[in-house]
Write an enzyme that holds these catalytic residues in place. Sequence first.
Site, PDB file in Angstrom:
ATOM      1  N   ARG A  38       8.014   9.185   3.894  1.00 24.56           N
ATOM      2  CA  ARG A  38       8.180   8.518   5.187  1.00 24.56           C
ATOM      3  C   ARG A  38       9.409   9.013   5.946  1.00 24.56           C
ATOM      4  O   ARG A  38       9.445   8.907   7.176  1.00 24.56           O
ATOM      5  CB  ARG A  38       8.229   7.008   5.000  1.00 24.56           C
ATOM      6  CG  ARG A  38       6.847   6.478   4.657  1.00 24.56           C
ATOM      7  CD  ARG A  38       6.833   5.001   4.467  1.00 24.56           C
ATOM      8  NE  ARG A  38       5.461   4.502   4.564  1.00 24.56           N
ATOM      9  CZ  ARG A  38       5.125   3.238   4.385  1.00 24.56           C
ATOM     10  NH1 ARG A  38       6.049   2.355   4.098  1.00 24.56           N
ATOM     11  NH2 ARG A  38       3.877   2.867   4.496  1.00 24.56           N
ATOM     12  N   LYS A 199     -10.819  -4.492  -2.991  1.00 24.55           N
ATOM     13  CA  LYS A 199     -11.682  -5.598  -2.591  1.00 24.55           C
ATOM     14  C   LYS A 199     -12.442  -5.351  -1.293  1.00 24.55           C
ATOM     15  O   LYS A 199     -11.924  -4.754  -0.359  1.00 24.55           O
ATOM     16  CB  LYS A 199     -10.833  -6.858  -2.423  1.00 24.55           C
ATOM     17  CG  LYS A 199     -10.259  -7.345  -3.738  1.00 24.55           C
ATOM     18  CD  LYS A 199      -9.655  -8.720  -3.606  1.00 24.55           C
ATOM     19  CE  LYS A 199      -8.336  -8.648  -2.881  1.00 24.55           C
ATOM     20  NZ  LYS A 199      -7.630  -9.895  -2.758  1.00 24.55           N
ATOM     21  N   GLY A 352      -2.629   2.872   1.863  1.00 22.92           N
ATOM     22  CA  GLY A 352      -1.407   3.178   1.128  1.00 22.92           C
ATOM     23  C   GLY A 352      -1.663   3.785  -0.237  1.00 22.92           C
ATOM     24  O   GLY A 352      -1.090   4.818  -0.596  1.00 22.92           O
ATOM     25  N   GLY A 375      -1.401  -0.490   5.822  1.00 21.94           N
ATOM     26  CA  GLY A 375      -2.012  -1.617   6.526  1.00 21.94           C
ATOM     27  C   GLY A 375      -2.287  -1.294   7.987  1.00 21.94           C
ATOM     28  O   GLY A 375      -3.314  -1.703   8.542  1.00 21.94           O
TER      29      GLY A 375
HETATM   30  P1  ADP Z   1      -5.569   1.438  -0.047  1.00 21.11           P
HETATM   31  O1  ADP Z   1      -4.143   0.975  -0.222  1.00 21.11           O
HETATM   32  O2  ADP Z   1      -5.716   2.909  -0.169  1.00 21.11           O
HETATM   33  O3  ADP Z   1      -6.193   0.865   1.189  1.00 21.11           O
HETATM   34  P2  ADP Z   1      -6.510  -0.724  -1.669  1.00 21.11           P
HETATM   35  O4  ADP Z   1      -5.208  -1.400  -1.451  1.00 21.11           O
HETATM   36  O5  ADP Z   1      -7.706  -1.328  -1.045  1.00 21.11           O
HETATM   37  O6  ADP Z   1      -6.401   0.823  -1.264  1.00 21.11           O
HETATM   38  O7  ADP Z   1      -6.860  -0.654  -3.208  1.00 21.11           O
HETATM   39  C1  ADP Z   1      -6.058   0.045  -4.110  1.00 21.11           C
HETATM   40  C2  ADP Z   1      -6.237  -0.549  -5.469  1.00 21.11           C
HETATM   41  O8  ADP Z   1      -7.608  -0.645  -5.817  1.00 21.11           O
HETATM   42  C3  ADP Z   1      -5.611   0.295  -6.552  1.00 21.11           C
HETATM   43  O9  ADP Z   1      -4.502  -0.383  -7.066  1.00 21.11           O
HETATM   44  C4  ADP Z   1      -6.703   0.463  -7.594  1.00 21.11           C
HETATM   45  O10 ADP Z   1      -6.269   0.281  -8.917  1.00 21.11           O
HETATM   46  C5  ADP Z   1      -7.666  -0.621  -7.201  1.00 21.11           C
HETATM   47  N1  ADP Z   1      -9.013  -0.344  -7.692  1.00 21.11           N
HETATM   48  C6  ADP Z   1      -9.751   0.762  -7.473  1.00 21.11           C
HETATM   49  N2  ADP Z   1     -10.911   0.705  -8.161  1.00 21.11           N
HETATM   50  C7  ADP Z   1     -10.903  -0.458  -8.845  1.00 21.11           C
HETATM   51  C8  ADP Z   1     -11.806  -1.093  -9.748  1.00 21.11           C
HETATM   52  N3  ADP Z   1     -12.955  -0.514 -10.074  1.00 21.11           N
HETATM   53  N4  ADP Z   1     -11.445  -2.275 -10.253  1.00 21.11           N
HETATM   54  C9  ADP Z   1     -10.290  -2.860  -9.930  1.00 21.11           C
HETATM   55  N5  ADP Z   1      -9.390  -2.327  -9.069  1.00 21.11           N
HETATM   56  C10 ADP Z   1      -9.690  -1.135  -8.537  1.00 21.11           C
HETATM   57 MG    MG Z   2      -3.388  -0.997  -0.430  1.00 25.58          MG
END
Ligand code: ADP
Ligand code: MG
Length: 395
Positions: A38, A199, A352, A375
């Site tokens: 960053r 989720k 992130g 976010g």
């Molecule tokens: P980003 O920050 O890229 O938007 P998210 O915050 O939505 O992504 O999700 C990231 C998290 O999702 C990671 O910590 C990862 O461990 C979790 N994750 C990915 N696949 C699974 C799974 N099958 N079961 C539980 N958690 C998961």
């Molecule tokens: Mg995230």
Amino acid sequence: MSKKTVKDVQWAGKRALVRVDFNLTFKPGTTTISDDTRIRAVLPTVQHLREQGAGLVLCTHLGRPSGGPSPGLELGPVAERLSELTGAPVQYVHDAVGELARTQAEALRPGDILLLENVRFYPGEEANDPEFAQALAALAHVYVNDAFGAAHRAHASTEGVAHYLPAVAGLLMEQETTMLGRVLETPQRPLAAVLGGAKVSDKTGVLSRLVDRADDIFIGGGMAATFLRAKGHDVGSSLVEEDRVALCGDIMRRAGRGGAALHLPTDVMVTERLEAGARSKTVPADQVPSGWTIADIGPRTIAAFIHELDRAQTVVWNGPMGVFEVPPFDRGTQALAEALAGSDAVTIIGGGSTADAVIHLGLADRMSHVSTGGGASLEFLQGDVLPGVAALEDR
Ligand code: ADP
Ligand code: MG
């Protein structure tokens, strides 16, 4: 972009109040910065302003202090790293507003850099208090917002201050909004969205928006379980968001009626426990054994996703394919990252965790754009107006 940027300002003799996002990660329990992406991301803006003869007053938040000074969240280590990366001295003042900050700001010569203390040490920051915003504004002649990662928050240093100074975008802000905006407005097609992460509930907005805009949507990560449940499959001990099953069904129907082609995992890697060293195996997506949890997409799915993605001209990826922090459940995420790094498509990484994964794999340079705003990138992609962007002057 439709907003004025640092390139639209005559800087000679002026001071810029530059909001940056130096919300860095540290090695646990230390003041050692573990990822300075960053800081690197705002160097073009810092460089531009210095070359144009501006004095720079930088401000940022770090962590979540609750409106008061918080040891461990002071910006000393950040000032040091900024100085290393710019090759210039960085003055650091233990205050963000008030006499000391003002005196130091006024003493800046062209090209000098001053870093203010963590703005979240002041209750006025998150409250978007006009008095605090005015006190920040008093430090400079022009406000520059280069903190895309904080632009989804209407705080004093990201939004409020723009009401009291001419307000323009920094070069990172310009790049982020241009690259992410292109996905929504003028993508080269086919446009593919790869969505994963923990989720469905975190990604509802993006799913709903992209199902009508993208040509293909690929679903992985924890959220795949809720989709599989909506298809009627048993997903063992995987987290199913019961209150989103209907939404997943709706997304599948919209996809079927001329929306994006929806690609769900056909096989998954399951584990008895989401821990390193736990037993794991690959099973068809409709045969998750009871008591087992989906931890990653399976090899057949990886191959199919990569094959289908080969047609895409633009790929936006938000959310890891599995629990990539815990090998071997990083395989899907790694394979996808490698495929996108080698692709000729415009590749845009938002989220992130997804950005972290790509950076740790050393593949960030081979993507078209890796967003610094977790976010914020999500809110942008779901079509929300970001208050920190809206407050800037129109071109
Ligand atoms: P980003 O920050 O890229 O938007 P998210 O915050 O939505 O992504 O999700 C990231 C998290 O999702 C990671 O910590 C990862 O461990 C979790 N994750 C990915 N696949 C699974 C799974 N099958 N079961 C539980 N958690 C998961
Ligand atoms: Mg995230």
